[in-house]
Design a protein around this motif. Structure first.
Motif, short mmCIF file in Angstrom:
data_model
loop_
_atom_site.label_atom_id
_atom_site.label_comp_id
_atom_site.label_asym_id
_atom_site.label_seq_id
_atom_site.Cartn_x
_atom_site.Cartn_y
_atom_site.Cartn_z
N ASN A 56 0.83 -1.21 0.00
CA ASN A 56 0.00 0.00 0.00
C ASN A 56 0.86 1.26 0.00
O ASN A 56 0.40 2.34 0.31
CB ASN A 56 -0.97 0.00 1.19
N LEU A 58 3.48 2.14 1.90
CA LEU A 58 4.08 2.69 3.12
C LEU A 58 5.59 2.70 2.97
O LEU A 58 6.28 3.57 3.46
CB LEU A 58 3.71 1.85 4.34
N ARG A 84 -3.57 3.99 -0.74
CA ARG A 84 -3.76 3.42 0.60
C ARG A 84 -5.24 3.22 0.92
O ARG A 84 -5.57 2.38 1.75
CB ARG A 84 -3.11 4.33 1.63
N TYR A 85 -6.13 4.01 0.30
CA TYR A 85 -7.55 3.77 0.52
C TYR A 85 -8.01 2.52 -0.23
O TYR A 85 -8.94 1.84 0.17
CB TYR A 85 -8.39 4.96 0.05
N MET A 91 -1.85 -3.43 10.31
CA MET A 91 -0.49 -3.78 10.73
C MET A 91 -0.54 -4.78 11.88
O MET A 91 -1.58 -5.10 12.42
CB MET A 91 0.26 -2.53 11.19
N GLN A 97 -2.63 0.72 18.34
CA GLN A 97 -2.62 1.96 17.57
C GLN A 97 -3.94 2.72 17.66
O GLN A 97 -4.11 3.73 17.03
CB GLN A 97 -2.28 1.64 16.12
N PHE A 109 -11.92 7.38 11.55
CA PHE A 109 -10.74 8.19 11.19
C PHE A 109 -10.46 8.16 9.69
O PHE A 109 -10.30 9.20 9.05
CB PHE A 109 -9.53 7.66 11.97
N ALA A 110 -10.42 6.95 9.13
CA ALA A 110 -10.10 6.84 7.69
C ALA A 110 -11.19 7.45 6.81
O ALA A 110 -10.89 8.24 5.92
CB ALA A 110 -9.84 5.39 7.32
N MET A 162 -12.74 1.78 5.10
CA MET A 162 -12.33 2.38 3.82
C MET A 162 -12.90 1.61 2.64
O MET A 162 -12.78 2.03 1.50
CB MET A 162 -10.80 2.42 3.70
N ALA B 182 0.70 3.06 10.60
CA ALA B 182 -0.68 2.60 10.70
C ALA B 182 -1.64 3.75 10.39
O ALA B 182 -2.66 3.55 9.74
CB ALA B 182 -0.95 2.05 12.09
N LYS B 184 -0.91 6.38 8.54
CA LYS B 184 -0.79 6.69 7.11
C LYS B 184 -1.61 5.70 6.30
O LYS B 184 -2.19 6.06 5.28
CB LYS B 184 0.68 6.60 6.68
N ALA B 185 -1.61 4.45 6.76
CA ALA B 185 -2.39 3.44 6.05
C ALA B 185 -3.86 3.79 6.06
O ALA B 185 -4.63 3.30 5.24
CB ALA B 185 -2.17 2.06 6.67
N ARG B 186 -4.26 4.62 7.03
CA ARG B 186 -5.66 5.04 7.08
C ARG B 186 -5.79 6.48 6.58
O ARG B 186 -6.74 7.17 6.93
CB ARG B 186 -6.19 4.91 8.50
#
Lengths: 289, 274
Positions: A56, A58, A84-85, A91, A97, A109-110, A162, B182, B184-186
């Motif tokens: 994705n 990262l 990333r979406y 993870m 997290q 959040f997303a 997402m 994590a 950033k992944a969202r």
């Protein structure tokens, strides 16, 4: 079958040009088929987590390309967030997290980052929470008040919100009890079926892999050792062992039975398939022994 | 996050790596004294040579050493600007506009001051932080402060706290990295937007980081108690520090350098002081 995600000649170096330089991946080329559940296995330090973070965007490969639907995801580095979406990544130990005041806000959040309206966000939160089995009453609690298993679900819901085309998970079942494992991994298969999405996940449990995956990718020292369907891979027990891994116990049992003269077909690696075969043998003549 | 080289240990086997950490602390103090005692162009030139020599024998790549200047570049510029404009001088000003006058002394002084900060950072870097593991450093401090135990200063406890703090810096950096990944992944974005937006983006990192740091502290305390840790009383070390002959050679040279700086200050033929 078409590949939804593809790595082509990908290498990755950590801490490039320092004395700590370390090659995590070396010339890795793999394809992940659309609509499949693909499992990634390999011993500790074989590059699984690095590979997963490539998918994705990262991590950016030191060399090589990552293709999503045939397009290089790093063609426009500024628009990596949109990748990333589409490729949702959960993870390792995602429960550490969680950060927001309520579970609802955390899962949202997303969607909020995606710029969705409050109404749409709310709808996605409810859908994702329901999908992972978090009850409505938990949504207004602080994420820190949840139990371990609930936290894990909440974190996974945060990515599911997402509605990614590809869902990638790094050891989603690590540290859960057998029932929790079963539920979470079962949900992944369900997600694939409902959304016609692709699922990729890392696990150390060969039994889980045999049970939930269609295809497998075996990594060893940062290189691809094998890739193929589950039964193809587990047929070659020697090679699997050479990577410091094991085949599922039941596959070993089936193998020994075959060598002892029981006419079992090759490539059996789940308890269900082996018992089905054995029962049919017994039913047929009753003289299999 | 990972490019933060300031204060990072690079393993190696150079002459500096092999020096006893206690002696490294002592010569570093001498080195700092030298830098602050240097008074004129010649003594600064001497120190510059010494620093270059130290960097070369540390076998740490020059690029990495120079990178340690980056965080202090602002301080250096600040020093240069102030010294150029605010140093008065004898003789004609080289340039003048509005209320500012630039003198030759000002320029010399600005260069020397900038040099002082730069060799201070790079020199102490190769003498101590780049070539000494944090654990060895904490050991050395504990050993050097040992005499204070006589007046009931809890030296061991302080050293242990320092060791633990240093030990967990990489862990916390790693954790921060993971949490950021994590997020950033969202779809979180840490590099764009206004300052307010960027500061706000840090909150989701800090909360999980603090939660896990407290949790980790508690687990560590329990683990230490399980192994019967009861403070410094009667505790022995796995790696006992021993001075070697070469350590005293280093000490001898650094004392010699310090004396040379004083001598150069006093008897320099070039009389450009600041």
């Amino acid at each position: 079958m078409k590949n939804i995600l593809e790595l082509s000649h990908v290498s990755y170096l950590y801490s490039e040009k320092t004395p700590f330089e370390m090659q995590a991946l070396h010339d890795v080329s793999v394809g992940f088929e659309e609509g499949c559940v693909t499992g990634i296995i390999g011993h500790t330090g074989s590059g699984k987590s690095t590979l997963v973070q490539m998918l994705n965007g990262l991590l950016r490969p030191s060399e090589g390309q990552v293709l999503l639907n045939g397009e290089d995801i790093w063609r426009k580095p500024k628009e990596i967030t949109s990748v990333r979406y589409r490729v949702g990544l959960v993870m390792q130990y995602p429960e550490y997290q969680l950060f927001d005041e309520t579970v609802r806000a955390d899962i949202g959040f997303a969607p909020r980052n995606m710029g969705l309206s409050e109404k749409e966000t709310e709808e996605r939160v409810r859908e994702a929470a329901e999908f992972v089995g978090l009850s409505e009453s938990l949504l207004d609690k602080s994420p820190f008040d949840l139990s371990g298993g609930q936290k894990r679900r909440a974190a996974i819901a945060g990515v599911l919100a997402m509605r990614p085309e590809v869902l990638v998970l790094d050891e989603p079942a690590a540290g859960l009890d057998p029932r929790g494992r079963q539920e979470i991994l079962g949900r992944l298969q369900e997600y694939r079926r409902e959304r016609r999405a692709s699922v990729i996940f890392v696990s150390h449990s060969m039994e889980d892999m045999a049970h939930y995956c269609d295809r497998l990718l075996v990594l060893n020292h940062g290189e691809v050792l094998m890739q193929g369907t589950v039964s193809e891979i587990f047929c070659d027990a020697e090679k699997i062992r050479s990577a410091g891994l094991f085949v599922p116990q039941v596959a070993t049992v089936a193998d020994r039975l075959r060598r002892a003269g029981v006419p079992l077909p090759e490539g059996l690696c789940t308890v269900e398939s082996v018992s089905r075969e054995l029962l049919s043998l017994l039913g047929k003549g009753g003289n299999a022994q | 996050m990972k490019n933060n080289t300031f204060g990072q240990y690079f393993p190696g086997n150079s002459l500096l790596h092999r020096m006893d950490p206690r002696m490294k602390l002592i010569v570093t103090i001498l080195y700092i004294v030298m830098i602050f005692c240097a008074k004129n162009v010649l003594s600064f030139a001497f120190l510059l040579l010494l620093t270059v020599f130290l960097i070369l024998i540390s076998r740490i790549s020059v690029r990495i050493v120079l990178r340690s200047i980056r965080p202090i570049i602002f301080i250096v510029l600040f020093t240069v600007v102030f010294n150029i404009f605010l140093t008065g001088g004898t003789g004609e000003p080289l340039a003048a506009f509005w209320i500012f006058e630039i003198y030759r002394e000002g320029i010399v002084r600005a260069i020397l001051m900038a040099l002082r900060v730069i060799i201070l950072i790079t020199g102490t870097g190769v003498l101590l932080t780049y070539t000494t593991s944090p654990i060895a450093l904490a050991d050395a401090i504990e050993s050097l402060l040992g005499p204070l135990k006589k007046i009931h200063v809890p030296v061991h406890e302080f050293a242990m706290m320092m060791t633990i703090a240093l030990r967990f810096i990489p862990t916390l950096i790693e954790e921060t990295d993971r949490i950021m990944s994590a997020l950033k992944a969202r779809g979180a974005d840490f590099s764009n937007g206004s300052i307010v937006k960027r500061v706000k983006a840090l909150i989701p990192i800090l909360i999980p980081l603090f939660v896990s740091a407290f949790k980790r502290a508690e687990e560590l305390a329990v683990a230490m108690e399980c192994r019967c840790y009861r403070g410094g009383e009667g505790r022995t070390k796995l790696h006992v520090l021993h001075y070697r002959f070469s350590d005293f050679v280093w000490l001898f040279f650094f004392v010699l350098f310090l004396v040379s700086v004083f001598l150069i200050n006093a008897f320099s033929p070039i009389k450009i002081a600041y």
